[in-house]
Design a protein around this motif. Structure first.
Motif, PDB file in Angstrom:
ATOM      1  N   GLY A 291      45.961  32.291  50.807  1.00  0.00           N
ATOM      2  CA  GLY A 291      45.456  31.726  51.175  1.00  0.00           C
ATOM      3  C   GLY A 291      43.909  32.195  51.285  1.00  0.00           C
ATOM      4  O   GLY A 291      42.667  32.478  51.018  1.00  0.00           O
ATOM      5  N   PRO A 292      43.950  33.367  52.740  1.00  0.00           N
ATOM      6  CA  PRO A 292      43.082  33.447  53.509  1.00  0.00           C
ATOM      7  C   PRO A 292      42.340  34.596  52.738  1.00  0.00           C
ATOM      8  O   PRO A 292      41.838  35.242  52.329  1.00  0.00           O
ATOM      9  N   LEU A 293      43.827  35.558  52.223  1.00  0.00           N
ATOM     10  CA  LEU A 293      43.366  36.398  51.410  1.00  0.00           C
ATOM     11  C   LEU A 293      42.317  36.450  49.940  1.00  0.00           C
ATOM     12  O   LEU A 293      41.504  37.120  49.303  1.00  0.00           O
ATOM     13  N   ALA A 294      43.130  35.111  49.236  1.00  0.00           N
ATOM     14  CA  ALA A 294      41.492  34.144  48.259  1.00  0.00           C
ATOM     15  C   ALA A 294      40.298  34.283  49.217  1.00  0.00           C
ATOM     16  O   ALA A 294      39.447  34.783  48.039  1.00  0.00           O
ATOM     17  N   ARG A 295      40.272  33.631  49.966  1.00  0.00           N
ATOM     18  CA  ARG A 295      39.438  33.658  50.303  1.00  0.00           C
ATOM     19  C   ARG A 295      38.124  35.295  50.496  1.00  0.00           C
ATOM     20  O   ARG A 295      36.639  35.000  50.779  1.00  0.00           O
ATOM     21  N   PHE A 296      38.700  35.334  51.592  1.00  0.00           N
ATOM     22  CA  PHE A 296      38.698  36.979  51.975  1.00  0.00           C
ATOM     23  C   PHE A 296      37.199  37.796  50.441  1.00  0.00           C
ATOM     24  O   PHE A 296      36.804  38.088  50.583  1.00  0.00           O
ATOM     25  N   THR A 297      38.448  37.524  49.945  1.00  0.00           N
ATOM     26  CA  THR A 297      38.306  37.874  47.711  1.00  0.00           C
ATOM     27  C   THR A 297      37.338  37.439  47.667  1.00  0.00           C
ATOM     28  O   THR A 297      36.386  38.149  46.376  1.00  0.00           O
ATOM     29  N   LEU A 298      37.276  36.721  47.809  1.00  0.00           N
ATOM     30  CA  LEU A 298      35.812  35.167  47.289  1.00  0.00           C
ATOM     31  C   LEU A 298      34.793  35.679  47.332  1.00  0.00           C
ATOM     32  O   LEU A 298      33.617  35.496  46.893  1.00  0.00           O
ATOM     33  N   ASP A 299      34.610  35.678  48.874  1.00  0.00           N
ATOM     34  CA  ASP A 299      33.860  34.872  49.777  1.00  0.00           C
ATOM     35  C   ASP A 299      32.268  36.440  50.104  1.00  0.00           C
ATOM     36  O   ASP A 299      31.467  35.942  50.395  1.00  0.00           O
ATOM     37  N   GLY A 300      32.980  37.831  49.480  1.00  0.00           N
ATOM     38  CA  GLY A 300      32.686  39.023  50.148  1.00  0.00           C
ATOM     39  C   GLY A 300      32.771  39.759  49.440  1.00  0.00           C
ATOM     40  O   GLY A 300      32.688  39.935  47.891  1.00  0.00           O
ATOM     41  N   GLY A 301      31.420  40.464  49.513  1.00  0.00           N
ATOM     42  CA  GLY A 301      31.125  41.932  48.471  1.00  0.00           C
ATOM     43  C   GLY A 301      30.289  41.830  47.421  1.00  0.00           C
ATOM     44  O   GLY A 301      29.676  40.456  47.174  1.00  0.00           O
ATOM     45  N   ARG A 302      29.484  42.605  46.874  1.00  0.00           N
ATOM     46  CA  ARG A 302      28.121  42.884  45.470  1.00  0.00           C
ATOM     47  C   ARG A 302      29.179  42.842  43.939  1.00  0.00           C
ATOM     48  O   ARG A 302      28.910  43.109  43.277  1.00  0.00           O
ATOM     49  N   ARG A 303      30.517  42.802  43.778  1.00  0.00           N
ATOM     50  CA  ARG A 303      31.504  42.754  43.173  1.00  0.00           C
ATOM     51  C   ARG A 303      30.330  44.459  42.229  1.00  0.00           C
ATOM     52  O   ARG A 303      30.526  44.271  41.053  1.00  0.00           O
ATOM     53  N   MET A 304      30.576  45.275  42.785  1.00  0.00           N
ATOM     54  CA  MET A 304      29.675  46.805  42.630  1.00  0.00           C
ATOM     55  C   MET A 304      30.846  46.871  41.325  1.00  0.00           C
ATOM     56  O   MET A 304      30.206  47.251  40.344  1.00  0.00           O
ATOM     57  N   ARG A 305      32.293  47.243  41.684  1.00  0.00           N
ATOM     58  CA  ARG A 305      33.298  47.950  41.003  1.00  0.00           C
ATOM     59  C   ARG A 305      33.359  47.631  39.427  1.00  0.00           C
ATOM     60  O   ARG A 305      33.593  47.961  38.403  1.00  0.00           O
ATOM     61  N   SER A 306      33.122  45.710  39.706  1.00  0.00           N
ATOM     62  CA  SER A 306      33.603  45.049  38.549  1.00  0.00           C
ATOM     63  C   SER A 306      32.059  45.009  37.434  1.00  0.00           C
ATOM     64  O   SER A 306      32.346  45.269  36.241  1.00  0.00           O
ATOM     65  N   GLN A 307      30.873  45.042  38.351  1.00  0.00           N
ATOM     66  CA  GLN A 307      29.648  45.954  37.819  1.00  0.00           C
ATOM     67  C   GLN A 307      29.497  46.899  37.331  1.00  0.00           C
ATOM     68  O   GLN A 307      29.794  46.994  35.536  1.00  0.00           O
ATOM     69  N   PHE A 308      30.386  48.490  37.396  1.00  0.00           N
ATOM     70  CA  PHE A 308      30.374  49.448  37.050  1.00  0.00           C
ATOM     71  C   PHE A 308      31.508  49.557  35.381  1.00  0.00           C
ATOM     72  O   PHE A 308      30.887  49.746  33.932  1.00  0.00           O
TER      73      PHE A 308
END
Length: 530
Positions: free
Chosen positions: A62-79
């Motif tokens: 659960g905390p891993l899922a929240r950590f992934t969802l709650d932060g970051g700018r999604r730069m890799r995804s945008q590239f």
């Protein structure tokens, strides 16, 4: 993140409805679209974990899922997304692109959780790091054995492993045409190994006290440039079926910009405001990291016989109890030796080189404009206007021709019609020093050339430039026409998806820009394989 059994939220990107609208919705807000897909995917994985054990779910999954969802700018995804669109990808590729982008975000979670454990970093993204949260949850937990790894650190390693497992599972369950699958898996395998190799070189530099400028650049290229920029761009090109030349140009641009991004991060790690960067200032110094910034400062102090600066650097690197006063003296040494100015100038050169390679590729103009904006953002100082998410709602990306080896027609433009030409990413020096002013990439190169011409360290500067060029240019992507095969004894998790026979209907030729609304047989609307 919803608790297992709760009603799933309505995704931002429409899962049902006319598929012709999917690209337009994602184009308008790539981070939100990827976040929505990621949330749906993680709900399933947390539910699977809950079926195994409640404690494991509450403490790790659960905390891993929240950590992934709650932060970051999604730069890799945008590239990844904009590379796919720039190479002519459209509706048929969109579901698989979103799933692959979501998997990239989990790879990032794996890297960050492990990196914080190895560095002993207490904070990440403006809050406690993953292992710090576990330590707070179990303040008295410890292993009985002498010298054992602390419970929170050991558990965080498992959380990082789980993130990597989930990422591989998502890629394994994604529907790709056969030729695209081979290219995606080749990039995926290479990216994971490069990331681990770069992290090891980072640790090796700390453990051995390395002073090598070349190794510092090589580490930056492997640890950050490849998996942050170059590989996401290559994955996007692979999803769109781009040719070898366009893929090479994109990957080269990504390596240059990605290396500049790491050099910028090195500067922010010493001079950055924690309220802006989300992590403590000076952690790289306290952990004794071999950064390009520190390696250049040492080399210049030695060449000039600046024993005072060298003493400050030697006594401070690796000092876990480094005070703010000592950190101030380190900053003064980095400025006084000229290392900060040198690194800023290197960032400018790398950004300019990346821009040249991006301009050489035949890409859809509007999507190429978004790629330029992203490349400028990742290399700009934190808190600067260029670093802010200023792209705004994306313009519609028309289905353009597939990127080909041919040069763009004379007189054609690579910027969005009617949009102002994007400026080169700034090579602005951190406000901690007024000795060097913020400059564009071009002016930074010119100023550095003038300094080198009259400096007694011109030879050292030339050697540094050579190290940058060699490290970046020799980190090649696997040619899309001949991807590296996985060893028979160790198949990739992504290539071992249940029900995958290794044979799929060949990719059919289709008009430029794709055929909106077409859905491959056996493929669900979210890009997974039935």
């Amino acid at each position: 993140m919803q608790r297992p059994g709760a009603t799933a939220p309505t995704p931002t990107v429409q899962e049902h409805g006319p598929p012709s609208s999917l690209c337009e919705e994602v184009d308008a807000d790539v981070p939100a679209a990827v976040g929505a897909r990621l949330e749906v995917l993680l709900q399933d994985r947390v539910a699977d974990a809950a079926a195994l054990d409640g404690v494991f779910t509450a403490d790790v999954a659960g905390p891993l899922a929240r950590f992934t969802l709650d932060g970051g700018r999604r730069m890799r995804s945008q590239f990844l997304w904009w590379a796919m669109r720039a190479c002519g990808g459209a509706e048929a590729e969109a579901p698989a692109a979103l799933r692959t982008a979501a998997a990239l975000e989990l790879i990032q979670s794996c890297a960050l959780v492990h990196d914080d454990v190895m560095d002993g970093s207490p904070r990440r993204r403006g809050g406690p790091s993953f292992h710090a949260r576990l330590a707070a949850r179990y303040p008295g937990a410890a292993f009985p054995g002498t010298g054992a790894v602390p419970f929170a650190s050991a558990a965080a390693v498992l959380a990082g492993d789980l993130a990597l497992t989930w990422a591989d599972d998502i890629v394994a369950g994604t529907d790709f045409d056969d030729a695209v699958r081979r290219r995606v898996l080749a990039d995926w395998r290479a990216m994971r190994t490069e990331m681990v190799a770069g992290q090891y070189l980072d640790l090796h530099g700390q453990a051995t006290g390395s002073r090598s400028v070349a190794q510092a650049i090589r580490t930056a290229c492997l640890k950050t440039a490849q998996y942050t920029v170059a590989r996401p761009l290559s994955l996007g090109a692979a999803l769109a079926g781009a040719d070898a030349r366009a893929t090479r140009d994109l990957c080269a641009a990504g390596r240059y910009a990605g290396t500049a991004f790491q050099l910028r991060d090195d500067i922010e790690g010493v001079f950055g405001d924690p309220l802006v960067t989300g992590k403590p200032s000076g952690d790289d110094i306290r952990s004794g990291k071999l950064t390009y910034l520190v390696a250049v400062a040492r080399a210049r102090a030695e060449s000039r016989g600046d024993r005072a600066a060298l003493s400050v650097l030697e006594s401070s690197l690796g000092d876990v109890d480094l005070t703010e006063d000592r950190l101030r003296r380190v900053r003064e040494a980095l400025v006084g030796t000229g290392a900060l100015a040198v690194v800023e100038e290197r960032i400018g050169r790398l950004v300019a080189a990346g821009e040249r390679r991006l301009s050489a590729a035949a890409l859809s103009p509007v999507a190429a404009h978004h790629l330029r904006t992203l490349l400028a953002r990742v290399t700009a100082p934190a808190g600067s206007p260029a670093h802010a998410d200023s792209a705004g709602p994306a313009a519609a990306v028309p289905g353009g021709p597939r990127a080909s080896g041919a040069q763009a027609p004379a007189g054609s433009t690579t910027t969005a019609p009617g949009a102002p030409a994007p400026a080169a990413a700034p090579s602005a020096v951190h406000p901690a020093t007024s000795a060097v002013s913020a400059t564009s990439a071009t002016s930074a190169v010119s100023a550095a050339a003038a300094v080198s011409a009259t400096s007694d360290t011109a030879a050292a500067a030339a050697a540094e430039a050579s190290a940058v060029s060699e490290a970046v240019d020799t980190t090649r992507s696997a040619p899309p026409s001949a991807p590296a095969a996985a060893p028979p004894s160790a198949p990739s998790a992504a290539s071992a998806s249940p029900g995958h026979t290794g044979h799929m209907t060949p990719r059919h030729a289709r008009p430029p820009g794709g055929a909106p609304g077409r859905r491959r047989s056996g493929t669900t609307v979210d890009g997974s394989r039935r």
